[in-house]
Motif scaffolding. Structure first.
Motif, PDB file in Angstrom:
ATOM      1  N   VAL A 261       0.800  -1.232   0.000  1.00 46.88           N
ATOM      2  CA  VAL A 261       0.000   0.000   0.000  1.00 46.88           C
ATOM      3  C   VAL A 261       0.828   1.275   0.000  1.00 46.88           C
ATOM      4  O   VAL A 261       0.330   2.337  -0.337  1.00 46.88           O
ATOM      5  CB  VAL A 261      -0.949   0.041   1.208  1.00 46.88           C
ATOM      6  CG1 VAL A 261      -2.112  -0.882   0.981  1.00 46.88           C
ATOM      7  CG2 VAL A 261      -0.221  -0.312   2.474  1.00 46.88           C
ATOM      8  N   TRP A 262       2.083   1.175   0.393  1.00 43.82           N
ATOM      9  CA  TRP A 262       2.837   2.422   0.509  1.00 43.82           C
ATOM     10  C   TRP A 262       3.349   2.940  -0.820  1.00 43.82           C
ATOM     11  O   TRP A 262       3.529   4.135  -1.001  1.00 43.82           O
ATOM     12  CB  TRP A 262       4.007   2.251   1.478  1.00 43.82           C
ATOM     13  CG  TRP A 262       5.054   1.269   1.018  1.00 43.82           C
ATOM     14  CD1 TRP A 262       5.059  -0.070   1.227  1.00 43.82           C
ATOM     15  CD2 TRP A 262       6.219   1.570   0.266  1.00 43.82           C
ATOM     16  NE1 TRP A 262       6.162  -0.633   0.646  1.00 43.82           N
ATOM     17  CE2 TRP A 262       6.891   0.358   0.052  1.00 43.82           C
ATOM     18  CE3 TRP A 262       6.758   2.750  -0.247  1.00 43.82           C
ATOM     19  CZ2 TRP A 262       8.084   0.282  -0.660  1.00 43.82           C
ATOM     20  CZ3 TRP A 262       7.950   2.661  -0.956  1.00 43.82           C
ATOM     21  CH2 TRP A 262       8.594   1.447  -1.160  1.00 43.82           C
ATOM     22  N   LEU A 263       3.592   2.023  -1.779  1.00 41.73           N
ATOM     23  CA  LEU A 263       4.299   2.448  -2.987  1.00 41.73           C
ATOM     24  C   LEU A 263       3.498   3.451  -3.828  1.00 41.73           C
ATOM     25  O   LEU A 263       4.048   4.474  -4.228  1.00 41.73           O
ATOM     26  CB  LEU A 263       4.741   1.237  -3.805  1.00 41.73           C
ATOM     27  CG  LEU A 263       5.614   1.573  -5.001  1.00 41.73           C
ATOM     28  CD1 LEU A 263       6.866   2.304  -4.583  1.00 41.73           C
ATOM     29  CD2 LEU A 263       6.005   0.333  -5.763  1.00 41.73           C
ATOM     30  N   PRO A 264       2.216   3.204  -4.115  1.00 44.02           N
ATOM     31  CA  PRO A 264       1.489   4.222  -4.888  1.00 44.02           C
ATOM     32  C   PRO A 264       1.477   5.585  -4.200  1.00 44.02           C
ATOM     33  O   PRO A 264       1.655   6.608  -4.856  1.00 44.02           O
ATOM     34  CB  PRO A 264       0.083   3.632  -4.983  1.00 44.02           C
ATOM     35  CG  PRO A 264       0.278   2.177  -4.829  1.00 44.02           C
ATOM     36  CD  PRO A 264       1.400   2.012  -3.882  1.00 44.02           C
ATOM     37  N   ALA A 318      -2.151  -5.736  -8.989  1.00 43.56           N
ATOM     38  CA  ALA A 318      -1.702  -4.365  -9.248  1.00 43.56           C
ATOM     39  C   ALA A 318      -1.971  -3.989 -10.697  1.00 43.56           C
ATOM     40  O   ALA A 318      -2.332  -2.841 -10.993  1.00 43.56           O
ATOM     41  CB  ALA A 318      -0.220  -4.243  -8.936  1.00 43.56           C
ATOM     42  N   ALA A 319      -1.832  -4.970 -11.606  1.00 46.64           N
ATOM     43  CA  ALA A 319      -2.083  -4.657 -13.008  1.00 46.64           C
ATOM     44  C   ALA A 319      -3.527  -4.251 -13.225  1.00 46.64           C
ATOM     45  O   ALA A 319      -3.828  -3.321 -13.970  1.00 46.64           O
ATOM     46  CB  ALA A 319      -1.723  -5.861 -13.875  1.00 46.64           C
ATOM     47  N   THR A 320      -4.461  -4.939 -12.533  1.00 47.38           N
ATOM     48  CA  THR A 320      -5.874  -4.564 -12.721  1.00 47.38           C
ATOM     49  C   THR A 320      -6.144  -3.170 -12.178  1.00 47.38           C
ATOM     50  O   THR A 320      -6.919  -2.417 -12.751  1.00 47.38           O
ATOM     51  CB  THR A 320      -6.808  -5.573 -12.033  1.00 47.38           C
ATOM     52  OG1 THR A 320      -6.387  -5.699 -10.681  1.00 47.38           O
ATOM     53  CG2 THR A 320      -6.776  -6.910 -12.717  1.00 47.38           C
ATOM     54  N   LYS A 330       0.804   7.234 -10.878  1.00 47.77           N
ATOM     55  CA  LYS A 330       0.128   6.138 -10.178  1.00 47.77           C
ATOM     56  C   LYS A 330       0.088   4.893 -11.061  1.00 47.77           C
ATOM     57  O   LYS A 330       0.270   3.773 -10.575  1.00 47.77           O
ATOM     58  CB  LYS A 330      -1.300   6.557  -9.797  1.00 47.77           C
ATOM     59  CG  LYS A 330      -1.354   7.526  -8.611  1.00 47.77           C
ATOM     60  CD  LYS A 330      -1.300   6.771  -7.300  1.00 47.77           C
ATOM     61  CE  LYS A 330      -1.004   7.669  -6.119  1.00 47.77           C
ATOM     62  NZ  LYS A 330      -2.073   8.569  -5.743  1.00 47.77           N
ATOM     63  N   VAL A 331      -0.158   5.108 -12.366  1.00 49.82           N
ATOM     64  CA  VAL A 331      -0.159   3.962 -13.277  1.00 49.82           C
ATOM     65  C   VAL A 331       1.185   3.249 -13.204  1.00 49.82           C
ATOM     66  O   VAL A 331       1.265   2.034 -13.045  1.00 49.82           O
ATOM     67  CB  VAL A 331      -0.432   4.422 -14.726  1.00 49.82           C
ATOM     68  CG1 VAL A 331      -0.239   3.254 -15.676  1.00 49.82           C
ATOM     69  CG2 VAL A 331      -1.812   4.989 -14.849  1.00 49.82           C
ATOM     70  N   PHE A 332       2.256   4.075 -13.277  1.00 46.72           N
ATOM     71  CA  PHE A 332       3.578   3.453 -13.258  1.00 46.72           C
ATOM     72  C   PHE A 332       3.889   2.841 -11.896  1.00 46.72           C
ATOM     73  O   PHE A 332       4.610   1.853 -11.801  1.00 46.72           O
ATOM     74  CB  PHE A 332       4.642   4.468 -13.661  1.00 46.72           C
ATOM     75  CG  PHE A 332       4.554   4.836 -15.108  1.00 46.72           C
ATOM     76  CD1 PHE A 332       4.379   3.855 -16.059  1.00 46.72           C
ATOM     77  CD2 PHE A 332       4.627   6.159 -15.516  1.00 46.72           C
ATOM     78  CE1 PHE A 332       4.282   4.181 -17.402  1.00 46.72           C
ATOM     79  CE2 PHE A 332       4.540   6.485 -16.855  1.00 46.72           C
ATOM     80  CZ  PHE A 332       4.367   5.508 -17.801  1.00 46.72           C
ATOM     81  N   ALA A 333       3.336   3.437 -10.842  1.00 50.16           N
ATOM     82  CA  ALA A 333       3.575   2.879  -9.514  1.00 50.16           C
ATOM     83  C   ALA A 333       2.951   1.494  -9.417  1.00 50.16           C
ATOM     84  O   ALA A 333       3.607   0.531  -8.996  1.00 50.16           O
ATOM     85  CB  ALA A 333       2.999   3.790  -8.452  1.00 50.16           C
ATOM     86  N   TYR A 334       1.677   1.381  -9.846  1.00 49.57           N
ATOM     87  CA  TYR A 334       1.045   0.055  -9.789  1.00 49.57           C
ATOM     88  C   TYR A 334       1.734  -0.901 -10.735  1.00 49.57           C
ATOM     89  O   TYR A 334       1.871  -2.091 -10.448  1.00 49.57           O
ATOM     90  CB  TYR A 334      -0.447   0.164 -10.076  1.00 49.57           C
ATOM     91  CG  TYR A 334      -1.209   0.612  -8.861  1.00 49.57           C
ATOM     92  CD1 TYR A 334      -1.380  -0.239  -7.784  1.00 49.57           C
ATOM     93  CD2 TYR A 334      -1.729   1.896  -8.769  1.00 49.57           C
ATOM     94  CE1 TYR A 334      -2.051   0.167  -6.648  1.00 49.57           C
ATOM     95  CE2 TYR A 334      -2.406   2.318  -7.636  1.00 49.57           C
ATOM     96  CZ  TYR A 334      -2.563   1.441  -6.585  1.00 49.57           C
ATOM     97  OH  TYR A 334      -3.216   1.845  -5.466  1.00 49.57           O
TER      98      TYR A 334
END
Lengths: 692, 520, 106
Positions: A261-264, A318-320, A330-334
């Motif tokens: 949860v922290w990365l995004p 995460a891809a979904t 955020k896209v790149f984070a997920y």
């Protein structure tokens, strides 16, 4: 190369000195020259890392021989005695091919990003602070990959965590950045809890925290002890649990479910930080750890299955989520979370080479993508919402090409770097379990789709540039948009920013060369052959052989061993490439040709999109199930502390007071005669008692 | 030389205090106090040199030589001894006190009675040192109690709004605890015919029945656990920390709490909990209390609004690990040395980081006029240096590697795992997570976010005076974190001996009885 | 004259002393007037003093008389002090009833 090995301490020390110089002198003396100490320090380290890598690559290679160099810096923590075992955490480096590769990635990409940052962070009030943190980060990261024992690994681990905390919270006045920084540190700390327990258990079971002790073959390091099954008597049962504890640490650092949860949220940091720390280097530390300690993991099939399941689940999960995110970063984070899941699957299906391979290629193209979106952010006055922009290719022609290269690499477009590395993992996963392979393949398709959804939305189609002429309105409160005037008059694509991007782009295209399944200029499986000489890989291979008997060709390749046959399997490559092409084609149809159709489709699956938009409510679930109950428990304890514990101690003081008051009101009534009577009565009683 | 320095270590601060009390001008008293405390630090270094040479420096314990400072009627004598454990606490004390004196701000300096504050600081310094180097049980008790007097005055005169209540509760609570200690001490001395510590320990391990040992062990334990404090004997602590002036809070939190852990290590454990009749039930109770304390203190710290109360509860949580490690050391051989080395290191580390944190919070309080985490935020913008120091000391407090806290924490936890098993270690390690949560909560609230401070606050960055107090602490925290090995090595044998049960060895060293017992 | 009247023995003195003490004590407990109470306490004191004298004469020692001189001196000082206090109390409330001064209790 000998110089580098002899003076290996310089690799972490130089960036650290640079960071100290920038941090202490930056505010008053260096000001906007604060990047120089970092450039020099990190540049020198990068040079040393490259020299080391090249030196080790050109070293004569004999099959079956391990290549490693040990360098003892000083005794850090030495404690205990013969009865407890000596707890000896030396500050020292263990340099093998794995370290060399990681160092080259960390210092090389780190250097490119510090170069990029000069232009990107120009004019920021915390300019020196940013560079000081960056230097500190690279120093810690090099310690992480060089350390020769778990405590050094932990030092680097916590050091990068601290820098990540400081850099996410770089725009400290923004509450969101503050909360994101805190969250990153605390979630990581939950992982570190597992990591620390793993370290403690390792010492408990093996009596040492050193990977290889005095060197492979001496049976003094815990990896070798694990290989030969030499544990302290009575502790064998705990050996089983060590990988699970360590795994928790890896999942925390590498943002795997449920610690992802922290990365995004970490995207609140400046974009170069997202590129360096939260895409290319730090988040891969978990993968590095498991690869480095492979000997402990490989023999433990329960641990391997756990990692595979978590990795695969994280990848697709995460891809979904990335499918519906509208914020570029955020896209790149997920996507990063998802790709890290790939790497974990790689590790878990006995293909650590593939995992490291993907780690390298991913470092190139993800750094490229993040930095490019930084350029976009600059040009749009801090706007990152892809719904508000479109057709940026005319305004940012160079960035568009760079971004396209990055997206192609990420989606696994045939012949680009991501294609080769991802395919190896999918192939190895399929070899272990068809379901796993299918999941990974489907995730690749999703990856291609969401990547190109972003690309088509942002760079293609009708031009729509947010904040192009009205920066003021949009950029308020967002420090990363650096004075709109600067952008209006300056080229949004200055050379100092484009040059590092170009180098990264070259890497993103060609990095696949290092581990092609066939010879093309370099020998086939070059990375595998190089890593094979690392004691970690060699021992993991021995454990695997002991555990599974004879290994299949895929396993051998995955572990860096020589396969039995050299036939290139074409089918997986075709399938993998096909999945990428399907994904891209879908994105092309839905997000370039007919965007209305995409929106209509999203509307038709309303409940699904709601779930995805809410990111499966993971944050909310955490908040409701863990954070709030824990805080409530804290409040309850506080109440308990004040009322019950404090009250009890208060009561102990109060009881004598109550007794005194009771006596006072019953006897001290102020009647002089009463006193006389009671005196007399007492006297009589005493006399009676004396004479009876 | 070192022997003489040992005696001077106690006499010097007390003599200094008498002069400080007579100095009318606050500035003069301040400089004088600084001078005395620095000289005491120099003396401590001399003693440290002696300890390095001979491993133990003693004064007045030579058998057969009459002790010039003795009241032989009651078996009391000024027996002093400083070994590898004591010296680190002596160094910690003499290192922190000058820095605290430097940090004393205008809130106290501008008052007419400032010289008395300095006087009490010197008295506290002398009595702390006395307790750390006493080799005589009664002398130890005397200094142990004497520390209450200066701290009582410091809280009651220069404290916050609720200072009288805080001072009263602090004094009575901790005093009540040490009554048990005194009873145990006198009872044991009656059996031992002497107050000499090594003799007391020998007698406790050999000459008394297990029932007596149970009661004496419990009495010592209660006295020291209140001082430390350990859940549930801590009710005096949050109020005391919150109401003390920040220099006094730093002294109490960093140094006086160490009297509790030091006493546990030096007296309670060898007297009550070593060997075959080791009062296992009490040990297990303490272990459970420590585990509760770690989680309980951490969770309460998280919901505190007052930064100093937060640190008070964090101390509750941290020192529980220290005490836990001490009791883990008794569980088996495979944990003894590691645990106790970790525990002693943890004491030093906790002293440094807690003093530093309280001084930083004190500096912020002096400017903003509040420590309420909901009333201030974003101070990094106005005071980057102080905020950076806050972050550094926070990291030291939560045990990031290359700070002193890490060494103590990892070794303590390793000892706990070796001694008490994985489950206990896992619960104890929860403190790592909770520590990060509440400390970062504090840092994030104070340092980051939009700038917010009460009206009229003058938010200037660290002054030279504050830097002079805090930078040596940064240096010490990092030095102990980077080079802990010489430190760990210096008390390795001593800690191993503490948990050692070997009556036959001690039998030969049984002290000669020269004094008439006082009760005959 | 019966023997009992001509030969005054020790017990006669003791009886007088005891009577004086008893009268004083009863008076002290029954009366509320502070002056009377004070007089009663003096009476008790003198009852004790008679005992001292009687025993001193009986044993042929001087210490009994010495004690009595002490007692007389102290009683004089006491009287000065006590009467002064009573006067002050009277000024407060215009009464010398001991009940009126209950608030002086601890």
């Amino acid at each position: 190369m000998n110089f580098v090995i002899e003076h290996s301490y310089l690799i972490p020390l130089l960036p650290l000195l640079g960071a100290l110089a920038a941090g202490l002198l930056g505010a008053k003396v260096l000001k906007h020259n604060s990047h120089w100490p970092i450039w020099i320090g990190v540049g020198a380290s990068a040079l040393m890392a490259i020299v080391l890598l090249v030196g080790m690559l050109t070293e004569h290679h004999e099959p079956g021989r391990m290549m490693y160099f040990m360098s003892h810096w000083f005794d850090w923590i030495v404690a205990g005695d013969e009865k407890t075992g000596i707890f000896n955490a030396a500050a020292g480096a263990f340099i093998d091919p794995l370290t060399a590769v990681m160092l080259a990635v960390v210092c090389g990409i780190g250097f490119l990003i510090t170069v990029f940052s000069k232009g990107y962070m120009h004019g920021e009030s915390g300019y020196f602070r940013f560079f000081a943190y960056l230097g500190l980060f690279i120093s810690a990261m090099t310690i992480l990959v060089m350390g020769d024992n778990l405590i050094m690994l932990y030092l680097g681990w916590e050091g990068v965590g601290l820098c990540s905390y400081l850099l996410i919270g770089y725009y400290y006045e923004k509450p969101a950045a503050r909360e994101a920084a805190k969250k990153a540190f605390i979630v990581n700390r939950i992982g570190d809890f597992g990591f620390a327990l793993g370290i403690l258990l390792t010492f408990y079971c093996f009596g040492t925290v050193s990977f290889f002790g005095t060197g492979p073959g001496s049976n003094t390091g815990f990896l070798e002890k694990a290989l030969h099954g030499i544990a302290n008597p009575g502790t064998e049962v705990y050996v089983f649990w060590i990988p699970f504890c360590l795994m928790l640490g890896a999942f925390g650092k590498s943002a795997q479910f449920p610690l992802s949860v922290w990365l995004p949220d970490a995207m609140e940091g400046p974009t170069p930080v997202s590129a360096l720390i939260h895409a290319a280097t730090m988040v891969t530390a978990g993968v590095y750890m498991i690869v480095r300690l492979g000997t402990l993991f490989v023999g433990n099939s329960n641990a391997m299955i756990t990692i595979a399941v978590i990795g695969a689940f994280t990848a697709i999960w995460a891809a979904t989520i990335a499918l519906r995110q509208s914020d570029l970063k955020k896209v790149f984070a997920y996507s990063t979370v998802s790709q890290l899941g790939f790497m974990f699957v790689g590790v878990a299906v006995l293909a650590p080479v593939a995992a490291v391979f993907h780690l390298i290629t991913h470092a190139f193209f993800k750094a490229l993508l993040f930095l490019s979106s930084g350029v976009v952010m600059h040009a749009t006055g801090g706007e990152l919402d892809m719904c508000k922009m479109s057709g940026l290719k005319r305004r940012l022609p160079k960035t568009r090409i760079l971004m396209l290269i990055g997206c192609l690499a990420l989606s696994g477009f045939p012949l680009l770097s991501g294609f080769w590395s991802k395919d190896e993992i999918v192939h190895a996963a399929g070899g272990k379990s068809l379901v796993l392979g299918a999941v990974m393949l489907f995730t690749s398709l999703l990856t291609a789709y969401y990547t190109f959804r972003l690309y088509f939305r942002v760079f293609e189609g009708p031009e729509k540039i947010p904040g192009g002429d009205h920066h003021h309105g949009l950029s308020q409160g967002d420090s990363e948009s650096h004075g709109p005037a600067a952008q209006a008059h300056h080229n949004p694509e200055p050379l100092s920013m484009m040059l590092p991007l170009a180098i990264l782009a070259i890497g993103a295209v060609f990095a696949g060369v290092i581990n092609l399944p066939f010879a093309a200029g370099v020998r086939e499986h070059a990375l595998g052959h190089f890593l094979q000489q690392s004691p970690s890989f060699a021992m993991a291979a021995r454990v695997a052989t002991a555990k599974y008997g004879t290994l299949t060709d895929t396993d051998k390749l995955g572990l860096g061993q020589e396969p039995t046959s050299h036939v290139v399997e074409v089918a997986p490559l075709v399938i993998g490439g096909g999945a990428a092409l399907i994904g891209i084609a879908l994105a092309f149809v839905l997000h370039l040709q007919n965007r209305a159709k995409a929106d209509e489709l999203a509307g038709r699956f309303g409940s699904v999109t709601r779930v995805l938009d809410a990111k499966y409510w993971v944050d909310e679930i955490y908040q409701a199930l863990i954070v709030e109950p824990a805080r409530a428990l804290g409040r309850l304890f506080w109440w308990f502390d004040r009322v019950i514990v404090g009250g009890a101690s208060f009561m102990i003081g109060v009881i004598p007071q109550i007794g005194g008051a009771a006596l006072k009101f019953s006897t001290q009534r102020g009647y002089l005669q009463g006193y006389a009577v009671s005196m007399l009565a007492c006297l009589v009683l005493i006399l009676l008692w004396m004479f009876m | 030389m070192a022997e003489m320095a040992l005696l001077l270590l106690i006499l010097f601060p007390f003599a200094g205090a008498i002069f400080a009390a007579s100095m009318k001008v606050a500035q003069v008293a301040r400089v004088w106090t600084l001078l005395i405390s620095f000289l005491t630090f120099a003396l401590a270094l001399v003693v440290a040199g002696g300890v390095m040479d001979k491993s133990v420096v003693t004064w007045g314990t030579t058998p057969g030589v009459a002790n010039p400072l003795a009241i032989s009627d009651i078996g009391l004598a000024a027996r002093l001894s400083c070994d590898g454990i004591s010296i680190w606490l002596v160094l910690l004390t003499t290192f922190i006190v000058p820095l605290v004196v430097v940090s004393v701000g205008p809130a106290i300096n501008d008052r007419a009675d400032a010289r008395w504050f300095y006087t009490w600081v010197l008295v506290l310094l002398g009595s702390l040192l006395g307790a750390f180097i006493a080799a005589d049980g009664l002398l130890f008790y005397f200094f142990f109690e004497l520390t209450l007097v200066p701290s009582l005055f410091m809280i009651a005169i220069w404290g916050g709004a609720d200072r009288r209540a805080a001072a009263g509760r602090f004094f009575i609570y901790t005093f009540a605890g040490s009554i048990f200690l005194l009873i145990g001490l006198i009872y044991l001395a009656a059996q031992a015919n002497s107050f000499e510590m090594s003799r007391l320990i020998w007698v406790a391990q050999n000459d008394i029945t297990s029932t007596e040992r149970w009661w004496i062990g419990l009495a010592f334990l209660v006295g020291f656990l209140i001082k430390t404090p350990v859940f549930p004997l801590h009710s005096w602590q949050p109020l005391t920390y919150a109401e003390s002036p920040s220099p006094a809070a730093a002294l109490i939190a960093a140094l006086m709490s160490k009297l509790g852990t030091y006493g546990l290590l030096r007296l309670a454990i060898p007297i009550g909990f070593v060997g075959p009749t080791n009062n296992g039930a009490i040990s297990q109770t303490v272990i459970v209390l420590c585990l509760i304390g770690i989680v309980y203190g951490g969770l309460i710290a998280w919901v505190q609004k007052d930064a100093v109360r937060l640190i008070a509860y964090s101390s509750l949580s941290h020192l529980a690990l220290c005490v836990l490690a001490m009791f883990a050391a008794l569980a088996n051989n495979a944990s003894t040395t590691l645990s106790l080395q970790g525990a002693v290191m943890y004491m030093i580390a906790h002293g440094l980081s807690t003093a530093a944190l309280l001084l930083v919070i004190g500096a912020i309080y002096a400017r903003a006029g509040t420590r309420n985490l909901t009333e201030i935020s974003g101070l990094f913008a106005k005071m980057p240096v102080l905020s950076t120091l806050l972050v550094i000391f926070t990291m030291a407090s939560i045990g990031l590697p290359i700070t002193s806290g890490f060494v103590g924490e990892i070794l303590s936890l390793q000892g706990v795992l070796n001694g008490l098993g994985f489950g206990v270690a896992a619960i104890a390690a929860l403190g790592m997570i909770l520590g990060a949560i509440y400390m970062l909560h504090m840092v994030a609230s104070i340092g980051f976010g939009p700038l917010k401070a009460p009206a009229g606050a003058v938010l200037t960055d660290a002054t030279d005076r504050e830097m002079a107090a805090l930078l040596p602490l940064v240096a010490a925290v990092l030095a102990l974190g980077i080079m802990p090995t010489p430190v760990l090595e210096s008390f390795k044998d001593e800690v191993a001996a503490i948990a050692h049960w070997s009556p036959t060895v001690l039998e030969d060293n049984r002290p000669q009885q020269t004094e008439e017992p006082y009760w005959q | 004259m019966p023997d009992v009247f001509t030969n005054i023995a020790l017990q006669h003195y003791l009886i007088v002393g005891a009577l004086m003490f008893a009268i004083g004590m009863i008076g002290f407990m029954c009366r509320r007037n502070l002056i009377v109470m004070f007089l009663c306490s003096e009476l008790m004191l003198q009852g004790v003093a008679i005992n001292f004298i009687a025993f001193g004469a009986f044993w042929g020692k001087l210490s009994g008389q010495a004690f009595v001189i002490f007692i007389l001196a102290i009683a004089a000082a006491e009287a000065a002090l006590a009467l002064a206090i009573i006067v002050l109390l009277f000024r407060q409330k215009h009464t010398v009833d001991s009940q009126a001064f209950r608030e002086l209790r601890g």
